[in-house]
Motif scaffolding. Structure first.
Motif, PDB file in Angstrom:
ATOM      1  N   ASN A  40      10.969   3.926   3.713  1.00  0.00           N
ATOM      2  CA  ASN A  40      11.120   2.576   3.174  1.00  0.00           C
ATOM      3  C   ASN A  40       9.851   1.737   3.270  1.00  0.00           C
ATOM      4  O   ASN A  40       9.911   0.510   3.250  1.00  0.00           O
ATOM      5  CB  ASN A  40      12.293   1.855   3.857  1.00  0.00           C
ATOM      6  CG  ASN A  40      13.615   2.368   3.329  1.00  0.00           C
ATOM      7  OD1 ASN A  40      13.761   2.611   2.135  1.00  0.00           O
ATOM      8  ND2 ASN A  40      14.560   2.561   4.208  1.00  0.00           N
ATOM      9  N   HIS A  41       8.711   2.413   3.360  1.00  0.00           N
ATOM     10  CA  HIS A  41       7.424   1.719   3.374  1.00  0.00           C
ATOM     11  C   HIS A  41       6.495   2.391   2.376  1.00  0.00           C
ATOM     12  O   HIS A  41       6.552   3.602   2.175  1.00  0.00           O
ATOM     13  CB  HIS A  41       6.788   1.775   4.767  1.00  0.00           C
ATOM     14  CG  HIS A  41       7.542   1.007   5.791  1.00  0.00           C
ATOM     15  ND1 HIS A  41       7.339  -0.322   6.007  1.00  0.00           N
ATOM     16  CD2 HIS A  41       8.517   1.380   6.637  1.00  0.00           C
ATOM     17  CE1 HIS A  41       8.156  -0.745   6.963  1.00  0.00           C
ATOM     18  NE2 HIS A  41       8.883   0.281   7.358  1.00  0.00           N
ATOM     19  N   VAL A  42       5.646   1.583   1.761  1.00  0.00           N
ATOM     20  CA  VAL A  42       4.603   2.112   0.900  1.00  0.00           C
ATOM     21  C   VAL A  42       3.357   2.230   1.768  1.00  0.00           C
ATOM     22  O   VAL A  42       2.982   1.287   2.468  1.00  0.00           O
ATOM     23  CB  VAL A  42       4.336   1.185  -0.306  1.00  0.00           C
ATOM     24  CG1 VAL A  42       3.162   1.697  -1.135  1.00  0.00           C
ATOM     25  CG2 VAL A  42       5.592   1.064  -1.157  1.00  0.00           C
ATOM     26  N   PHE A  43       2.728   3.404   1.738  1.00  0.00           N
ATOM     27  CA  PHE A  43       1.529   3.664   2.536  1.00  0.00           C
ATOM     28  C   PHE A  43       0.317   3.692   1.604  1.00  0.00           C
ATOM     29  O   PHE A  43       0.274   4.452   0.645  1.00  0.00           O
ATOM     30  CB  PHE A  43       1.647   5.002   3.275  1.00  0.00           C
ATOM     31  CG  PHE A  43       2.627   4.966   4.402  1.00  0.00           C
ATOM     32  CD1 PHE A  43       3.977   5.145   4.164  1.00  0.00           C
ATOM     33  CD2 PHE A  43       2.197   4.728   5.686  1.00  0.00           C
ATOM     34  CE1 PHE A  43       4.890   5.089   5.200  1.00  0.00           C
ATOM     35  CE2 PHE A  43       3.097   4.684   6.737  1.00  0.00           C
ATOM     36  CZ  PHE A  43       4.448   4.859   6.495  1.00  0.00           C
TER      37      PHE A  43
ATOM     38  N   MET B 285       3.279  -4.293  -4.073  1.00  0.00           N
ATOM     39  CA  MET B 285       2.626  -4.578  -2.810  1.00  0.00           C
ATOM     40  C   MET B 285       3.331  -5.787  -2.175  1.00  0.00           C
ATOM     41  O   MET B 285       3.599  -6.770  -2.840  1.00  0.00           O
ATOM     42  CB  MET B 285       1.150  -4.877  -3.065  1.00  0.00           C
ATOM     43  CG  MET B 285       0.365  -5.117  -1.815  1.00  0.00           C
ATOM     44  SD  MET B 285      -1.398  -5.479  -2.073  1.00  0.00           S
ATOM     45  CE  MET B 285      -1.917  -4.190  -3.167  1.00  0.00           C
ATOM     46  N   THR B 286       3.587  -5.663  -0.877  1.00  0.00           N
ATOM     47  CA  THR B 286       4.242  -6.753  -0.162  1.00  0.00           C
ATOM     48  C   THR B 286       3.260  -7.915   0.036  1.00  0.00           C
ATOM     49  O   THR B 286       2.048  -7.728  -0.011  1.00  0.00           O
ATOM     50  CB  THR B 286       4.767  -6.272   1.203  1.00  0.00           C
ATOM     51  OG1 THR B 286       3.712  -5.628   1.918  1.00  0.00           O
ATOM     52  CG2 THR B 286       5.937  -5.312   1.032  1.00  0.00           C
ATOM     53  N   LYS B 287       3.791  -9.125   0.245  1.00  0.00           N
ATOM     54  CA  LYS B 287       2.944 -10.319   0.436  1.00  0.00           C
ATOM     55  C   LYS B 287       2.077 -10.185   1.686  1.00  0.00           C
ATOM     56  O   LYS B 287       0.953 -10.661   1.712  1.00  0.00           O
ATOM     57  CB  LYS B 287       3.791 -11.580   0.518  1.00  0.00           C
ATOM     58  CG  LYS B 287       2.949 -12.815   0.818  1.00  0.00           C
ATOM     59  CD  LYS B 287       3.572 -14.095   0.405  1.00  0.00           C
ATOM     60  CE  LYS B 287       2.764 -15.318   0.776  1.00  0.00           C
ATOM     61  NZ  LYS B 287       1.361 -15.221   0.901  1.00  0.00           N
TER      62      LYS B 287
ATOM     63  N   ILE C 226       5.671  -4.450  12.203  1.00  0.00           N
ATOM     64  CA  ILE C 226       5.520  -3.929  10.843  1.00  0.00           C
ATOM     65  C   ILE C 226       6.572  -4.531   9.919  1.00  0.00           C
ATOM     66  O   ILE C 226       6.272  -4.869   8.776  1.00  0.00           O
ATOM     67  CB  ILE C 226       5.599  -2.388  10.830  1.00  0.00           C
ATOM     68  CG1 ILE C 226       4.408  -1.798  11.589  1.00  0.00           C
ATOM     69  CG2 ILE C 226       5.663  -1.853   9.401  1.00  0.00           C
ATOM     70  CD1 ILE C 226       4.490  -0.310  11.839  1.00  0.00           C
ATOM     71  N   GLY C 227       7.786  -4.680  10.414  1.00  0.00           N
ATOM     72  CA  GLY C 227       8.853  -5.228   9.577  1.00  0.00           C
ATOM     73  C   GLY C 227       9.044  -4.394   8.330  1.00  0.00           C
ATOM     74  O   GLY C 227       9.089  -3.163   8.381  1.00  0.00           O
TER      75      GLY C 227
ATOM     76  N   VAL D   8      -0.770   9.006   9.938  1.00  0.00           N
ATOM     77  CA  VAL D   8       0.683   9.042   9.701  1.00  0.00           C
ATOM     78  C   VAL D   8       1.299  10.330  10.247  1.00  0.00           C
ATOM     79  O   VAL D   8       2.303  10.271  10.969  1.00  0.00           O
ATOM     80  CB  VAL D   8       1.012   8.809   8.213  1.00  0.00           C
ATOM     81  CG1 VAL D   8       2.495   8.997   7.941  1.00  0.00           C
ATOM     82  CG2 VAL D   8       0.568   7.398   7.786  1.00  0.00           C
ATOM     83  N   PRO D   9       0.729  11.521   9.963  1.00  0.00           N
ATOM     84  CA  PRO D   9       1.296  12.724  10.585  1.00  0.00           C
ATOM     85  C   PRO D   9       1.215  12.690  12.112  1.00  0.00           C
ATOM     86  O   PRO D   9       2.149  13.120  12.796  1.00  0.00           O
ATOM     87  CB  PRO D   9       0.454  13.870  10.014  1.00  0.00           C
ATOM     88  CG  PRO D   9      -0.124  13.352   8.752  1.00  0.00           C
ATOM     89  CD  PRO D   9      -0.306  11.869   8.961  1.00  0.00           C
ATOM     90  N   MET D  10       0.116  12.192  12.667  1.00  0.00           N
ATOM     91  CA  MET D  10      -0.010  12.098  14.125  1.00  0.00           C
ATOM     92  C   MET D  10       1.091  11.208  14.685  1.00  0.00           C
ATOM     93  O   MET D  10       1.738  11.561  15.681  1.00  0.00           O
ATOM     94  CB  MET D  10      -1.386  11.541  14.501  1.00  0.00           C
ATOM     95  CG  MET D  10      -1.592  11.352  16.000  1.00  0.00           C
ATOM     96  SD  MET D  10      -1.735  12.896  16.944  1.00  0.00           S
ATOM     97  CE  MET D  10      -3.385  13.430  16.497  1.00  0.00           C
TER      98      MET D  10
END
Length: 183
Positions: free
Chosen positions: A119-122, A1-3, A86-87, A101-103
């Motif tokens: 490149n993102h964790v959802f 998990m990102t900070k 979002i970065g 996310v699909p929308m």
């Protein structure tokens, strides 16, 4: 998990992820250790193409076509700001895996925009909630009635439990009744 993580939500013209349009996008960046809100952005989105707002979407959001046309911006005009906001953060939603996310994906395709989804964790809080609170009939029955389901997995007992659950759902206004078509 990102900070830090970005939570997001979309309001849309309807529920068809491939054909409906985004009407609003809200994002909040927060610290994943303290859960302190660090920043937020929110835009009303004016679809590039003609659109109608489904009655159910209007009932939930109160958004009208007139309001969106007057107050909205084009997704293409703010998309770079969304991506920058979002970065490299992980992303949080509620029912995002199945809807938001699909929308977003299909709206981006429609407008020739892109996002590096890979490149993102959802994280999806609805998925977490479903894992935390079992959806097995006996567990749902106990949550609604406070009673143990006797003879679980015996068809007639399960059907009677289903009716009791439905009665509680209707009485508690926990659901909206949808009549589905053929499957």
């Amino acid at each position: 998990m990102t900070k830090t993580m970005v939570a997001f939500d979309l309001e849309t013209t309807g529920l068809d992820t491939q054909n409906d349009h985004i009407l609003q996008i809200g994002l909040v960046k927060f610290d994943t250790e303290t859960f302190e809100e660090l920043a937020s952005v929110d835009w009303y989105i004016k679809p590039k193409y003609d659109f109608t707002i489904a009655p159910g979407a209007f009932k939930k959001t109160g958004l009208t076509k007139e309001f969106i046309l007057e107050n909205g911006v084009f997704l293409s005009d703010i998309w770079d700001k969304v991506v920058e906001f979002i970065g490299n953060d992980d992303i949080l939603s509620y029912n995002g895996n199945n809807f938001d996310v699909p929308m977003l994906h299909y709206n981006l395709l429609r407008y020739g925009l892109s996002f590096d989804f890979e490149n993102h964790v959802f994280y999806d809080s609805l998925v977490i909630e479903r894992k935390r609170n079992s959806m097995q009939l006996a567990h749902v029955y106990k949550r609604y009635t406070g009673k143990e389901l006797e003879d679980a997995h015996e068809a007639l007992a399960d059907v009677r439990a289903l009716i009791e659950i439905f009665k509680h759902q209707i009485q508690n206004d926990d659901i909206k009744i949808f009549i589905s078509g053929k499957f």
